[in-house]
Write a protein that holds these residues in place. Structure first.
Motif, PDB file in Angstrom:
ATOM      1  N   TRP A   4      60.159  -6.630 -17.788  1.00 23.95           N
ATOM      2  CA  TRP A   4      61.269  -7.367 -17.482  1.00 23.95           C
ATOM      3  C   TRP A   4      62.358  -6.849 -18.257  1.00 23.95           C
ATOM      4  O   TRP A   4      63.571  -6.895 -18.001  1.00 23.95           O
ATOM      5  CB  TRP A   4      61.053  -8.942 -17.736  1.00 23.95           C
ATOM      6  N   LYS A   5      62.057  -6.262 -19.515  1.00 24.35           N
ATOM      7  CA  LYS A   5      63.040  -5.503 -20.554  1.00 24.35           C
ATOM      8  C   LYS A   5      63.713  -4.253 -19.852  1.00 24.35           C
ATOM      9  O   LYS A   5      64.834  -4.157 -19.696  1.00 24.35           O
ATOM     10  CB  LYS A   5      62.479  -5.477 -21.681  1.00 24.35           C
ATOM     11  N   LYS A   6      62.633  -3.562 -19.174  1.00 27.71           N
ATOM     12  CA  LYS A   6      63.120  -2.471 -18.646  1.00 27.71           C
ATOM     13  C   LYS A   6      64.082  -2.831 -17.274  1.00 27.71           C
ATOM     14  O   LYS A   6      65.318  -2.293 -17.125  1.00 27.71           O
ATOM     15  CB  LYS A   6      61.943  -1.780 -17.862  1.00 27.71           C
ATOM     16  N   LYS A   7      63.878  -3.874 -16.548  1.00 26.38           N
ATOM     17  CA  LYS A   7      64.525  -4.422 -15.410  1.00 26.38           C
ATOM     18  C   LYS A   7      65.858  -4.583 -15.947  1.00 26.38           C
ATOM     19  O   LYS A   7      66.841  -4.699 -15.179  1.00 26.38           O
ATOM     20  CB  LYS A   7      63.706  -5.496 -14.638  1.00 26.38           C
ATOM     21  N   PHE A   8      65.653  -5.452 -16.931  1.00 26.57           N
ATOM     22  CA  PHE A   8      67.260  -6.129 -17.503  1.00 26.57           C
ATOM     23  C   PHE A   8      67.970  -4.906 -18.016  1.00 26.57           C
ATOM     24  O   PHE A   8      69.150  -4.851 -17.780  1.00 26.57           O
ATOM     25  CB  PHE A   8      66.888  -7.022 -18.499  1.00 26.57           C
ATOM     26  N   ILE A   9      67.501  -3.874 -18.563  1.00 23.71           N
ATOM     27  CA  ILE A   9      68.335  -2.759 -19.129  1.00 23.71           C
ATOM     28  C   ILE A   9      68.943  -2.104 -18.068  1.00 23.71           C
ATOM     29  O   ILE A   9      70.303  -1.644 -17.696  1.00 23.71           O
ATOM     30  CB  ILE A   9      67.405  -1.653 -19.867  1.00 23.71           C
ATOM     31  N   GLU A  10      68.183  -1.869 -16.922  1.00 29.66           N
ATOM     32  CA  GLU A  10      68.696  -1.155 -15.496  1.00 29.66           C
ATOM     33  C   GLU A  10      69.489  -2.120 -14.996  1.00 29.66           C
ATOM     34  O   GLU A  10      70.771  -1.632 -14.345  1.00 29.66           O
ATOM     35  CB  GLU A  10      67.536  -0.781 -14.461  1.00 29.66           C
ATOM     36  N   PHE A  11      69.348  -3.304 -14.932  1.00 34.02           N
ATOM     37  CA  PHE A  11      70.421  -4.416 -14.569  1.00 34.02           C
ATOM     38  C   PHE A  11      71.634  -4.149 -15.195  1.00 34.02           C
ATOM     39  O   PHE A  11      72.806  -4.200 -14.443  1.00 34.02           O
ATOM     40  CB  PHE A  11      69.747  -5.720 -14.469  1.00 34.02           C
ATOM     41  N   SER A  12      71.705  -3.957 -16.333  1.00 34.37           N
ATOM     42  CA  SER A  12      72.948  -4.005 -17.283  1.00 34.37           C
ATOM     43  C   SER A  12      73.599  -2.696 -16.934  1.00 34.37           C
ATOM     44  O   SER A  12      74.974  -2.693 -16.904  1.00 34.37           O
ATOM     45  CB  SER A  12      72.492  -4.231 -18.651  1.00 34.37           C
ATOM     46  N   LEU A  13      72.630  -1.554 -16.921  1.00 33.57           N
ATOM     47  CA  LEU A  13      73.510  -0.261 -16.393  1.00 33.57           C
ATOM     48  C   LEU A  13      74.290  -0.427 -14.947  1.00 33.57           C
ATOM     49  O   LEU A  13      75.366   0.183 -14.725  1.00 33.57           O
ATOM     50  CB  LEU A  13      72.300   0.955 -16.546  1.00 33.57           C
ATOM     51  N   LYS A  14      73.506  -0.679 -13.990  1.00 34.63           N
ATOM     52  CA  LYS A  14      73.848  -0.880 -12.796  1.00 34.63           C
ATOM     53  C   LYS A  14      75.368  -1.813 -12.872  1.00 34.63           C
ATOM     54  O   LYS A  14      76.166  -1.492 -11.839  1.00 34.63           O
ATOM     55  CB  LYS A  14      72.968  -1.661 -11.909  1.00 34.63           C
ATOM     56  N   ARG A  15      75.283  -2.831 -13.415  1.00 31.26           N
ATOM     57  CA  ARG A  15      76.586  -3.750 -13.532  1.00 31.26           C
ATOM     58  C   ARG A  15      77.687  -2.993 -14.422  1.00 31.26           C
ATOM     59  O   ARG A  15      78.751  -3.593 -14.528  1.00 31.26           O
ATOM     60  CB  ARG A  15      76.134  -5.344 -13.699  1.00 31.26           C
ATOM     61  N   LYS A  16      77.347  -1.871 -14.888  1.00 33.24           N
ATOM     62  CA  LYS A  16      78.275  -1.506 -15.842  1.00 33.24           C
ATOM     63  C   LYS A  16      78.668  -2.364 -17.148  1.00 33.24           C
ATOM     64  O   LYS A  16      79.608  -2.054 -17.676  1.00 33.24           O
ATOM     65  CB  LYS A  16      79.475  -1.120 -15.361  1.00 33.24           C
ATOM     66  N   VAL A  17      77.756  -3.351 -17.504  1.00 39.02           N
ATOM     67  CA  VAL A  17      77.641  -3.876 -18.745  1.00 39.02           C
ATOM     68  C   VAL A  17      77.528  -3.183 -19.648  1.00 39.02           C
ATOM     69  O   VAL A  17      77.913  -3.225 -20.827  1.00 39.02           O
ATOM     70  CB  VAL A  17      76.645  -5.215 -18.595  1.00 39.02           C
ATOM     71  N   LEU A  18      76.494  -2.288 -19.547  1.00 40.63           N
ATOM     72  CA  LEU A  18      76.052  -1.087 -20.642  1.00 40.63           C
ATOM     73  C   LEU A  18      76.711  -0.068 -20.384  1.00 40.63           C
ATOM     74  O   LEU A  18      76.495   0.791 -19.349  1.00 40.63           O
ATOM     75  CB  LEU A  18      74.663  -1.144 -20.826  1.00 40.63           C
ATOM     76  N   LYS A  19      77.770   0.581 -21.180  1.00 41.38           N
ATOM     77  CA  LYS A  19      78.427   1.782 -21.070  1.00 41.38           C
ATOM     78  C   LYS A  19      78.352   2.603 -22.252  1.00 41.38           C
ATOM     79  O   LYS A  19      78.158   2.339 -23.435  1.00 41.38           O
ATOM     80  CB  LYS A  19      79.866   1.282 -20.889  1.00 41.38           C
ATOM     81  N   PHE A  20      78.512   4.062 -21.923  1.00 42.84           N
ATOM     82  CA  PHE A  20      78.458   5.027 -23.112  1.00 42.84           C
ATOM     83  C   PHE A  20      79.794   5.583 -23.220  1.00 42.84           C
ATOM     84  O   PHE A  20      80.508   5.594 -22.145  1.00 42.84           O
ATOM     85  CB  PHE A  20      77.315   5.943 -22.893  1.00 42.84           C
ATOM     86  N   GLY A  21      80.100   5.919 -24.385  1.00 40.07           N
ATOM     87  CA  GLY A  21      81.362   6.509 -24.621  1.00 40.07           C
ATOM     88  C   GLY A  21      81.916   6.551 -26.254  1.00 40.07           C
ATOM     89  O   GLY A  21      80.870   6.792 -26.709  1.00 40.07           O
ATOM     90  N   ASN A  22      83.002   6.188 -26.466  1.00 42.04           N
ATOM     91  CA  ASN A  22      83.485   5.927 -27.867  1.00 42.04           C
ATOM     92  C   ASN A  22      84.303   4.390 -27.702  1.00 42.04           C
ATOM     93  O   ASN A  22      85.483   4.598 -27.011  1.00 42.04           O
ATOM     94  CB  ASN A  22      84.424   7.118 -28.286  1.00 42.04           C
ATOM     95  N   PHE A  23      83.805   3.678 -28.387  1.00 42.11           N
ATOM     96  CA  PHE A  23      84.398   2.304 -28.499  1.00 42.11           C
ATOM     97  C   PHE A  23      84.718   1.979 -30.035  1.00 42.11           C
ATOM     98  O   PHE A  23      83.765   1.877 -30.821  1.00 42.11           O
ATOM     99  CB  PHE A  23      83.360   1.517 -27.579  1.00 42.11           C
ATOM    100  N   LYS A  24      85.811   1.329 -30.252  1.00 35.90           N
ATOM    101  CA  LYS A  24      86.010   0.524 -31.566  1.00 35.90           C
ATOM    102  C   LYS A  24      85.754  -0.593 -31.541  1.00 35.90           C
ATOM    103  O   LYS A  24      86.201  -1.524 -30.603  1.00 35.90           O
ATOM    104  CB  LYS A  24      87.726   0.839 -31.554  1.00 35.90           C
ATOM    105  N   LEU A  25      84.719  -1.043 -32.288  1.00 39.11           N
ATOM    106  CA  LEU A  25      84.179  -2.541 -32.452  1.00 39.11           C
ATOM    107  C   LEU A  25      85.064  -3.304 -33.417  1.00 39.11           C
ATOM    108  O   LEU A  25      85.948  -2.935 -34.329  1.00 39.11           O
ATOM    109  CB  LEU A  25      82.866  -2.387 -33.000  1.00 39.11           C
ATOM    110  N   ARG A  26      84.900  -4.623 -33.186  1.00 40.59           N
ATOM    111  CA  ARG A  26      85.747  -5.579 -34.253  1.00 40.59           C
ATOM    112  C   ARG A  26      85.350  -5.289 -35.560  1.00 40.59           C
ATOM    113  O   ARG A  26      86.414  -5.606 -36.465  1.00 40.59           O
ATOM    114  CB  ARG A  26      85.568  -7.037 -33.868  1.00 40.59           C
ATOM    115  N   SER A  27      84.265  -4.881 -35.927  1.00 38.31           N
ATOM    116  CA  SER A  27      83.669  -4.584 -37.221  1.00 38.31           C
ATOM    117  C   SER A  27      84.379  -3.411 -37.953  1.00 38.31           C
ATOM    118  O   SER A  27      84.572  -3.288 -39.110  1.00 38.31           O
ATOM    119  CB  SER A  27      82.423  -4.322 -37.462  1.00 38.31           C
ATOM    120  N   GLY A  28      85.161  -2.639 -37.005  1.00 37.36           N
ATOM    121  CA  GLY A  28      85.922  -1.461 -37.297  1.00 37.36           C
ATOM    122  C   GLY A  28      85.037  -0.120 -36.966  1.00 37.36           C
ATOM    123  O   GLY A  28      85.602   1.068 -37.324  1.00 37.36           O
TER     124      GLY A  28
END
Length: 223
Positions: A4-28
């Protein structure tokens, strides 16, 4: 890795909820990935998400009086979760969420939904944990700790980074400050790293993530 964790990760990637790149977080911090739950934005997405949260709450054996969603991203999640609890488990829980600013007209106040009374058992619903600042600010600002019991905090994704100091993870800081509170997540960064390694996905991005966690990772990380 659990199926179920595998499916949820793939679901997140498919929906573009999980993205790769360079992101500035609130924490800095500059992160090589970002988990943005705002892209869970259809009825079927929220149905699946609510079911995941409902299952996690049932498995925790916590029996809250109210589910409280943190504005803004926790609002649709908390609604989806109480609906899933009723449909799947016939548990009819009340929900509330906070406004970002106090309303000074009409009914006024900062809380929308079920009023929170003294000694209520509360589960806080949010999406992602990084430094834990948002959760701690909410608890302190609205004095939730003083008059109520925070029984748990439920998240989609725990980034498993250290908190305001390198001595403790964000989870450890919150659980120490609010001793009755435990934090649960559907998936965490270890799950994502394990998935990328096992299925040979996004190898360049994986390398960046591993470098990032050499700097900001909490001691509890074990993949």
């Amino acid at each position: 890795m659990k199926k179920w964790k595998k499916k949820f990760i793939e679901f997140s990637l498919k929906r573009k909820v999980l993205k790769f790149g360079n992101f500035k977080l609130r924490s800095g911090r500059n992160s090589p990935y970002f988990f943005n739950s705002k892209y869970f934005c259809t009825g079927s997405d929220l149905l699946k998400l609510g079911e995941c949260y409902a299952h996690a709450i049932i498995q925790s054996r916590i029996h809250p009086d109210i589910l409280l969603g943190l504005a803004y991203k926790g609002i649709p999640i908390v609604v989806a979760t109480v609906i899933a609890l009723k449909i799947q488990y016939n548990i009819n829980l009340a929900y509330s969420f906070n406004r970002k600013e106090i309303k000074t007209y009409g009914d006024g106040g900062i809380i929308v939904g079920k009023s929170i009374k003294k000694n209520n058992s509360i589960i806080i619903i949010d999406d992602v944990l990084t430094s834990g600042l948002t959760i701690q600010e909410f608890i302190n600002l609205f004095n939730i700790k003083k008059n109520n019991v925070i029984s748990g905090i439920f998240l989609i994704f725990d980034r498993q980074e250290y908190g305001t100091t390198e001595q403790q993870s964000s989870i450890q800081e919150i659980e120490t400050a609010y001793s009755l509170c435990k934090i649960f997540s559907i998936i965490n960064i270890c799950d994502l790293i394990q998935y990328l390694i096992k299925y040979n996905k996004y190898q360049k991005e994986l390398k960046n993530i591993l470098e990032y966690y050499k700097i900001y990772g909490s001691k509890e990380i074990n993949y």
